[in-house]
Enzyme design. Structure first.
Site, PDB file in Angstrom:
ATOM      1  N   HIS A   5      -5.867 -27.312 -36.408  1.00 36.72           N
ATOM      2  CA  HIS A   5      -7.337 -26.967 -35.740  1.00 36.72           C
ATOM      3  C   HIS A   5      -7.440 -27.886 -34.774  1.00 36.72           C
ATOM      4  O   HIS A   5      -8.623 -28.473 -34.575  1.00 36.72           O
ATOM      5  CB  HIS A   5      -8.332 -26.809 -36.821  1.00 36.72           C
ATOM      6  N   LYS A   9       0.896  -1.355   0.020  1.00 35.99           N
ATOM      7  CA  LYS A   9      -0.230   0.043  -0.002  1.00 35.99           C
ATOM      8  C   LYS A   9       0.794   1.258  -0.052  1.00 35.99           C
ATOM      9  O   LYS A   9       0.805   2.203  -0.522  1.00 35.99           O
ATOM     10  CB  LYS A   9      -0.841  -0.108   1.203  1.00 35.99           C
TER      11      LYS A   9
END
Length: 517
Positions: free
Chosen positions: A280, A138
């Site tokens: 794919h 913080k």
């Protein structure tokens, strides 16, 4: 840049901490410490002051309370440019703490141990550590927070060259918040999976997982109008494309990563020298054998049209002769657990070809899989099942020959990685036809048979799930297959077995299916 005059060091993971503390001390930084960390530093001849001596309160309650004190948190949280904060520090004898090096009790490791009780788990919940980490993060404008030993050298370099600025402290603070978030998530996962008697359920009521972005955003997602990114699962180390090193080539795309993952997962299931080509998300050519170049050539020839622009995966280090064959065709990605010098030299000419160095080609043995659906997440165990021949059951009048057994088991391993409904024709260690993703099994069979053509005569077939009617068996027999392996379990199994007997097929039931959607 905020100067570092005093550091608080208290770590559970003591990797590299002695060297880090020594480097700080050599640069005139005073060190506060606690418990085992303080002992380690003193034993190494590094001067440090106990936090209890600084605060005037002893460690108490078996170490539960030691850093939860205003003199610690005031020293961390005080804003150095706020007159009120500075006045409070002076009034109460609070010293600035400019660097906090803290990591947390090993909660995950503790609860993973056999016989871990609720009481054991509770005692491994860190309280003071997360408080100091969050307070430091913080107040990162003034305080440097370090939770990761891999950052120690960077911190020392930053002190030496004056680069430990607010931007770097903010990045370290972000890492610190992620550290405590993952920690709290692990605790929530564990306790929400406990039954009233202390036994543990496989899936917790609250499921938290942390993913870390691996690089810059992808150029786009599955399609150009979609944005995309790749995140690594921090609990799946060694199991994913995120653990691979990119040796050359342009940046991986969203589809490259998805297809490479499919190829890598498939090739790892084979003990023999194997090559897998994926297009794919489905294997279009798979082969096993002795000489790698020959194995790859057979895999490519299985469907040379689909192989163009595909992904090639190997479970052995890539050899020079194999690389020469790869260079003949346009491929997007090659993934292997190693690349010999000759292979690197040959493929270096293919500037856009991505080479991925895999950390391992060992089979995946556990872990979880996720599928995002609108409004939720599906979670399941990874399909790590490897079929044991002894677990199979011959259900037809004719038993398979040894060659048919080998072909069936090979086809079965491939079918596990083909999108359902999956049908795989194979013979002599190479796929001949693959039917994937069809809405019914008969169409998958016909597509695979059409692709295989005359080569299918005498082949074996694997089906990822049971045949609900005899028509699928009729189709594969008409194509020329001689043996079939499938899970069994249909209400019409007798009808399907009778069809196999009519055609002279050998049929094996595995008792397990491999749907892959």
């Amino acid at each position: 840049m905020a100067s570092i005059k005093q550091a608080l060091i208290s770590v559970s993971d003591k990797t590299g901490v002695e060297g880090f503390a020594r480097a700080l001390a050599e640069r005139g930084v005073k060190i506060l410490s606690t418990g085992g960390t303080a002992k380690l530093l003193r034993d190494a001849g590094i001067a440090c002051r106990d936090v209890s001596d600084y605060t005037g309160f002893p460690e108490m309650m078996d170490g539960r309370v030691k850093t939860l004190n205003p003199k610690v948190h005031g020293g961390i949280l005080a804003r150095r440019d706020n007159e009120g904060d500075l006045a409070s520090m002076a009034e109460h004898g609070i010293e600035q703490i400019d660097l906090v090096c803290v990591n947390l009790y090993p909660f995950r490791e503790a609860v993973a141990k056999e016989g871990c009780t609720i009481e054991d788990a509770i005692e491994n919940i860190d309280i003071g550590g997360p408080c100091m980490v969050r307070a430091s993060a913080k107040n990162h404008k003034f305080v440097t927070i370090v939770v990761d030993p891999s950052d120690y050298d960077m911190i020392i370099d930053g002190i030496d060259n004056g680069s430990l600025n607010e931007e770097i402290r903010r990045a370290l603070a972000t890492k610190a918040f992620a550290h405590t978030a993952a920690y709290d998530g692990a605790i929530a996962n564990h306790f929400s999976a406990l039954n009233s008697d202390g036994s543990k359920r496989k899936f917790p009521d609250i499921f938290t997982r942390q993913f870390i972005k691996t690089a810059d955003e992808l150029r786009y997602g599955e399609n150009p109008h979609q944005d995309g990114a790749f995140y690594a699962d921090i609990e799946d180390e060694g199991l994913s494309l995120a653990d691979c090193e990119v040796l050359q080539g342009k940046a991986l795309s969203y589809n490259n990563i998805a297809d490479a993952d499919a190829a890598y997962g498939c090739v790892r299931d084979f003990a023999d020298n194997a090559a897998v080509i994926v297009k794919h998300a489905n294997p279009c050519g798979v082969a096993v054998g002795g000489v790698q170049a020959e194995v790859y050539e057979r895999a490519r020839a299985a469907d040379s049209v689909s192989a163009f622009g595909g992904i090639a995966a190997f479970n052995r280090p890539l050899e020079g002769e194999t690389a020469k064959l790869i260079a003949e065709t346009f491929m997007e990605v090659v993934i292997a657990p190693g690349f010999c010098d000759e292979a690197r030299e040959v493929l270096a000419a293919k500037k856009n070809l991505r080479l991925l160095l895999a950390p391992s080609a060992d089979p995946v043995t556990g872990g979880l899989e996720f599928k995002r659906v609108n409004g939720g997440l599906l979670v399941q165990e990874r399909d790590a099942h490897i079929l044991n021949r002894d677990a199979c059951r011959v259900v037809t009048d004719r038993a398979p020959t040894e060659d048919e057994w080998n072909d069936m088991l090979f086809a079965w391993s491939v079918a596990k990685h083909v999108k359902s409904n999956a049908i795989v024709f194979a013979k002599d260690g190479v796929t001949l036809g693959v039917g994937a993703g069809q809405m019914n099994r008969v169409n998958s069979t016909r597509i695979a048979a059409h692709h295989g053509g005359e080569a299918i005569k005498g082949s074996a077939v694997a089906s990822d799930a049971f045949f609900p009617f005899r028509d699928g068996v009729d189709a594969l027999a008409e194509a020329g297959a001689k043996a079939v392996i499938q899970p069994g379990g249909s209400v019409r199994d007798d009808e399907v077995i009778a069809a196999a007997n009519e055609h002279g097929l050998a049929m094996i039931f595995t008792g397990i299916r491999h749907f892959r959607h």
